[in-house]
Write an enzyme that holds these catalytic residues in place. Structure first.
Site, PDB file in Angstrom:
ATOM      1  N   HIS A 178       0.834  -1.207   0.000  1.00  0.00           N
ATOM      2  CA  HIS A 178       0.000   0.000   0.000  1.00  0.00           C
ATOM      3  C   HIS A 178       0.865   1.251   0.000  1.00  0.00           C
ATOM      4  CE1 HIS A 178       0.228   0.995   4.361  1.00  0.00           C
ATOM      5  NE2 HIS A 178       0.202  -0.302   4.565  1.00  0.00           N
ATOM      6  N   ASP A 217       6.069   0.903   6.995  1.00  0.00           N
ATOM      7  CA  ASP A 217       4.641   0.713   6.713  1.00  0.00           C
ATOM      8  C   ASP A 217       4.172   1.783   5.763  1.00  0.00           C
ATOM      9  OD1 ASP A 217       2.058  -0.134   6.783  1.00  0.00           O
ATOM     10  OD2 ASP A 217       1.617   0.578   8.790  1.00  0.00           O
ATOM     11  N   GLU A 260      -5.139   2.126   2.383  1.00  0.00           N
ATOM     12  CA  GLU A 260      -5.175   0.871   3.144  1.00  0.00           C
ATOM     13  C   GLU A 260      -5.367   1.152   4.627  1.00  0.00           C
ATOM     14  OE1 GLU A 260      -3.588  -2.385   5.660  1.00  0.00           O
ATOM     15  OE2 GLU A 260      -2.862  -0.335   5.506  1.00  0.00           O
ATOM     16  N   GLU A 261      -4.657   2.173   5.093  1.00  0.00           N
ATOM     17  CA  GLU A 261      -4.602   2.401   6.543  1.00  0.00           C
ATOM     18  C   GLU A 261      -5.951   2.731   7.166  1.00  0.00           C
ATOM     19  OE1 GLU A 261      -2.369   1.616   8.398  1.00  0.00           O
ATOM     20  OE2 GLU A 261      -0.402   1.782   7.451  1.00  0.00           O
ATOM     21  N   HIS A 312       3.185   2.957  12.894  1.00  0.00           N
ATOM     22  CA  HIS A 312       2.277   4.098  13.087  1.00  0.00           C
ATOM     23  C   HIS A 312       2.806   5.151  14.071  1.00  0.00           C
ATOM     24  CE1 HIS A 312      -1.453   1.491  11.744  1.00  0.00           C
ATOM     25  NE2 HIS A 312      -0.456   1.483  10.875  1.00  0.00           N
TER      26      HIS A 312
END
Ligand SMILES: [Zn+2]
Length: 469
Positions: free
Chosen positions: A281, A293, A327-328, A426
């Site tokens: 993503h 991420d 996506e998140e 995150h």
């Protein structure tokens, strides 16, 4: 004597000499090419440069922001430069949100500041902030069971610790509080929700992430506390006096807007309509640079396709790199992709996503019909020397892939070592220095074996029955 027999019967014959039930489904020639690709990836693949470029030249790219827009342009430029045959975008609609500031401090009995981060799409406090007493719950289930009279007017503090594991298995249970906590707090009349960060570190960084926000009647501010600050609050509460906390949060929900899935293809030479999707993503959270991420995943799948594009001929089928948007905030790009392509799902022969940081691959999971296990066994012969063991057949192929898997699309999962992934996940600390170029080469080596053999093999992978069938 073996060879002529095999060619006569299409490879499906008992090989008496070896006592094996069936001949191998993947040809020796294909396996040899995969082996060369694997070794080339180990020696000289350079996914690191890709994630370096993304984190330096784009940085944070939360969906619907200007950074997201720049990431979409960046991805197309890179894919074109890598010689992909087709590069295009598909528009998606995403909810948008502005993260303003978020401050928290203990007012009494022991005044001091706390390190917090607004959870995704959370509400603001009234201007000037709000002050209320803390009520602690060991997990969201305890909050859900608590009588509203106990919670009303207070700040609900969910204090569940996440367990460290190579598989990341501690994430699901801990993330429940983030997903459901604000809704539960709001429904019981709390004025805000504080959550021990869903993470495994003891750094003074809060871990943001998405919540369930749809149809919450009176959403309340919801903040993640860094682990040391959750410890601090816990220790104050243990002293038995009421703990008053002041929150000052500014956020804003905007109308929906556009984002994009970015797609690049190596077009198949014989069956271009049959497609393997390898995904990652493109969006990230906004406080770090999204190196782990999912910058690493973006780099791994792009480099995999680049290596295959360098072969003297295209594989039999199409290899499609999909960099999913949004996506998140709930697999938004993948869901809209599947909706838009629902008629072509039968032609998607397999799906897989890299979205678990930059650790080494240690396990090869699948979701294949049982009749196709021998294909995975053959792939394993090339993966085992990379330190990869055979896992289970319950893979969902990564978060975005799960939307395809739910429709019966076969999946592969190259499971990475996630021991320290949730130390950074995150947070502002998800940055490039956490990425080891050597580990990325091992990843690409595994991905290129799986992707080449799947797009090149003679047979296919069939369909996997879904729960509803
Ligand atoms: Zn991710």
């Amino acid at each position: 004597m073996l060879k002529p027999l095999l060619s006569l019967t299409g490879g499906l014959i008992t090989t008496m000499a070896l006592g094996i039930a069936q001949a191998a489904p993947l040809s020796q020639e294909d396996v040899s090419v995969a082996e060369v690709l694997r070794d080339r990836a180990l020696e000289s693949s350079d996914a690191y440069s890709i994630v370096e470029s993304l984190t330096v030249e784009v940085g944070p790219r939360r969906t619907g922001t200007e950074g997201d827009e720049r990431a979409v342009a960046w991805a197309q430029d890179k894919m074109k430069a890598f010689g992909f045959d087709r590069v295009y975008t598909e528009q998606i609609e995403v909810p948008r949100w502005i993260r303003g500031h978020a401050h928290a401090e203990v007012i009494s009995p022991f005044p001091q500041p706390l390190v917090v981060s607004s959870l995704g799409y959370g509400a603001a406090t009234p201007e000037g902030g709000l002050t209320a007493e803390i009520i602690e719950f060991p997990d969201v289930q305890a909050l859900l069971k608590a009588p509203a009279s106990q919670v009303k007017g207070k700040i609900a503090f969910i204090n569940k610790r996440m367990e460290r594991a190579r598989t990341g298995d501690g994430y699901g249970p801990a993330a429940q509080g983030r997903k459901l906590g604000m809704r539960a707090a709001a429904e019981k009349g709390a004025v805000a929700m504080l959550l021990r960060s869903v993470g495994t570190d003891s750094d003074r960084f809060a871990h943001t992430g998405m919540m369930s926000v749809d149809n919450v009647e009176n959403p309340v501010p919801a903040l993640a506390l860094s682990a040391p600050d959750a410890n601090l609050l816990e220790a104050m509460l243990q002293r038995g006096k009421p703990v008053q906390v002041k929150l000052d949060v500014e956020t804003e929900r905007l109308s929906d807007g556009p984002s994009f899935n970015v797609i690049g293809e190596i077009t198949g030479r014989e069956k271009p309509e049959e497609v393997m999707i390898i995904g990652a993503h493109l969006d990230s959270w906004d406080e770090g640079t999204g190196a782990l991420d999912d910058g690493a995943g973006v780099a791994i799948v792009m480099e995999t396709a680049r290596l295959i594009a360098e072969l003297p001929q295209r594989p039999r089928r199409t290899l499609r790199v999909v960099l999913f948007g949004a996506e998140e905030i709930g697999l938004v790009g993948a869901k809209q992709y599947v909706e838009a392509h629902v008629k072509e799902l039968d032609n998607i022969i397999a799906v897989s996503e890299s979205d678990f940081g930059a650790g080494k691959v240690w396990r090869f999971d699948t979701r294949l019909p049982e009749s196709k296990f021998d294909i995975a066994d053959q792939m394993m012969q090339l993966l085992a020397p990379l330190g990869i063991e055979r896992g289970n057949n319950e893979s969902y192929g990564g978060p975005d892939s799960s939307v395809f898997v739910a429709r019966g699309v076969p999946a592969f999962g190259l499971y990475q070592d996630g021991t320290d992934y949730f130390d950074y996940h995150h947070t502002p600390n998800d940055t490039l220095d956490k990425v080891d170029p050597e580990n990325l080469r091992q990843n690409v080596a595994a991905w290129v074996v799986m992707s080449f053999l799947t797009t090149e093999m003679e047979g296919d992978l069939g369909r996997v029955p879904t729960a509803s069938e």
